[in-house]
Write a protein that holds these residues in place. Structure first.
Motif, short mmCIF file in Angstrom:
data_model
loop_
_atom_site.label_atom_id
_atom_site.label_comp_id
_atom_site.label_asym_id
_atom_site.label_seq_id
_atom_site.Cartn_x
_atom_site.Cartn_y
_atom_site.Cartn_z
N ARG A 116 2.06 4.20 -11.62
CA ARG A 116 1.55 5.36 -11.00
C ARG A 116 0.54 5.42 -9.85
N SER A 117 -0.39 4.54 -10.26
CA SER A 117 -1.68 4.50 -9.43
C SER A 117 -1.05 3.63 -8.23
N LEU A 118 -0.38 2.52 -8.19
CA LEU A 118 0.06 1.82 -7.05
C LEU A 118 0.91 2.71 -6.22
N ALA A 119 2.04 3.76 -6.82
CA ALA A 119 2.84 4.41 -5.98
C ALA A 119 2.01 5.29 -5.40
N THR A 120 1.05 5.82 -5.82
CA THR A 120 0.14 6.95 -5.12
C THR A 120 -0.69 6.22 -4.04
N CYS A 121 -1.41 5.07 -4.13
CA CYS A 121 -2.12 4.43 -3.38
C CYS A 121 -1.37 3.97 -1.86
N LEU A 122 -0.04 3.65 -2.23
CA LEU A 122 0.90 2.89 -1.35
C LEU A 122 1.52 3.80 -0.35
N GLY A 264 -21.28 14.06 9.14
CA GLY A 264 -22.01 12.81 8.50
C GLY A 264 -21.24 12.57 7.22
N GLY A 265 -20.77 13.24 6.82
CA GLY A 265 -20.13 12.94 5.37
C GLY A 265 -18.79 12.00 5.40
N HIS A 266 -18.31 11.15 4.44
CA HIS A 266 -17.34 10.33 4.51
C HIS A 266 -16.19 10.78 4.05
N ARG A 267 -14.86 10.61 4.54
CA ARG A 267 -13.69 11.06 4.30
C ARG A 267 -12.59 9.85 3.85
N LEU A 268 -12.10 9.98 2.68
CA LEU A 268 -11.00 8.91 2.30
C LEU A 268 -9.99 8.67 3.18
N LEU A 269 -9.54 7.37 3.62
CA LEU A 269 -8.66 6.98 4.48
C LEU A 269 -7.39 6.58 3.89
N GLU A 270 -7.74 5.52 2.88
CA GLU A 270 -6.80 4.96 2.11
C GLU A 270 -7.20 4.28 0.99
N VAL A 271 -6.37 3.81 0.06
CA VAL A 271 -6.69 2.88 -1.05
C VAL A 271 -5.75 1.85 -0.84
N ASN A 272 -6.15 0.52 -0.87
CA ASN A 272 -5.50 -0.73 -1.24
C ASN A 272 -5.65 -1.02 -2.49
#
Length: 340
Positions: A116-122, A264-272
């Motif tokens: 589940r985690s891999l499918a979401t991140c990929l 100035g805040g950080h935003r999520l781009l991706e998760v490897n």
């Protein structure tokens, strides 16, 4: 950090895939304590990581998208008595994790997060949907037939929903740049974030507890890999990394990429959801994530928290020298036959 012995008196036997990539090399260098028994495989006889292990411990396997890959790896793990399989290539992750029960049946654990985690991140669109409202994310749209490009603010970044190494990522000036691009939902559009990009190396145990988050700058990047950077202590980035890991269910090592927005805040781009190629900097900062992750998957205790000391890194070329005969022999290693 030396790992305890397993299966009786012998050291842990570990098989690493994608030996030509920086993630595999970083992992092998981190856990190569003279006791852990390393084996390495790749699709390419020129893969540099193959030559970090003994000649008898290297071989060639099918590509990550080849249906024969999993049967070949299961056969190798069974015959060699592999304790832990470490997949380091994105295309291998889901097939290998889907076969976790087959590996377990031959006594091999897989160092990776859940399916589940891999499918979401990929899938960057699935990741956005999972995280929007829970962690800061850039404005993101799916490029399909329903999207009205004229209604968006420009410029925009276009990128594939799947893929790595910045392949297919482009800056588009306006809606006219969408002409000719597929509107089948395979691409996403994101707002342009003008600030600094950082990578957050995250280690979570199998029980989901996040042991540590190590943020690092990407001061110079080559082919998607940081070749210069430094680790930084920042409570806000630590909290962001933990929030993302909890949201997507990371239970191993992952790399969370973020970028600073105009506010100035950080935003999520991706998760490897795998070992990152710049892991040596995190290890040098005092967090040996490869060894800790390996200990966790082997069932050994891992502390609730591991701190780090900020360090800087500049990468350079390195060479491995060996007899021509040994090099030629590696290219001659056949892909193991799959039992019918």
């Amino acid at each position: 950090m030396r790992l305890p012995d397993v299966r009786g008196a012998r050291p842990a036997r570990v098989l690493v895939t994608g030996a030509g990539g920086p993630a595999a090399v970083a992992f092998m260098e981190a856990v190569d304590d003279g006791e852990t028994e390393l084996w390495a495989v790749d699709i390419d006889p020129h893969a540099a990581g193959l030559y970090l292990v003994d000649a008898a411990h290297r071989g060639l396997v099918p590509r990550g998208d080849d249906p024969d890959l999993v049967p070949v790896l299961v056969d190798l793990c069974s015959r060699l008595g592999v304790d832990v399989l470490v997949p380091t290539v994105d295309t291998e992750l889901l097939p290998v994790v889907d076969a976790s029960s087959r590996f377990a049946a031959v006594g091999t654990a897989v160092l990776a997060s859940s399916r589940r985690s891999l499918a979401t991140c990929l899938d960057k669109w699935a990741l956005h949907q999972a995280c929007v409202g829970a962690v800061p994310v850039p404005e993101t749209h799916l490029l399909d037939t329903d999207l009205d490009g004229a209604a968006l603010a420009w410029p925009r970044i276009v990128k594939p929903r799947s893929g790595s190494g910045s392949r297919g990522v482009e800056l588009l000036a306006g809606p006219d740049d969408l002409v000719g691009r597929p509107r089948d939902g395979s691409l996403i559009l994101q707002e342009v974030l003008p600030g600094t990009e950082l990578s957050l190396d995250v280690l979570a145990r199998a029980d989901g507890h996040v042991v540590t988050v190590v943020p690092r700058t990407r001061l110079k990047v080559d082919s998607g890999i940081a070749v210069a950077g430094c680790t930084v202590a920042d409570p806000a980035l630590d909290a962001l990394g933990r929030a993302v890991a909890a949201r997507v269910g990371i239970t191993s090592v992952a790399n969370v990429q973020v970028k600073q927005a105009a506010d100035g805040g950080h935003r999520l781009l991706e998760v490897n959801p795998r070992l990152p190629g710049s892991m040596p900097l995190t290890v040098a900062s005092g967090v040996d994530m490869p060894t800790l992750a390996l200990a966790d998957v082997l069932g050994h205790p891992v502390a609730d928290h591991v701190g780090f000391t900020p360090r800087a890194m500049v990468r350079s070329w390195r060479q491995t020298f060996l007899p021509v005969e040994e090099y030629e022999a590696t290219g001659a290693v056949p892909v193991p036959e799959v039992a019918s």
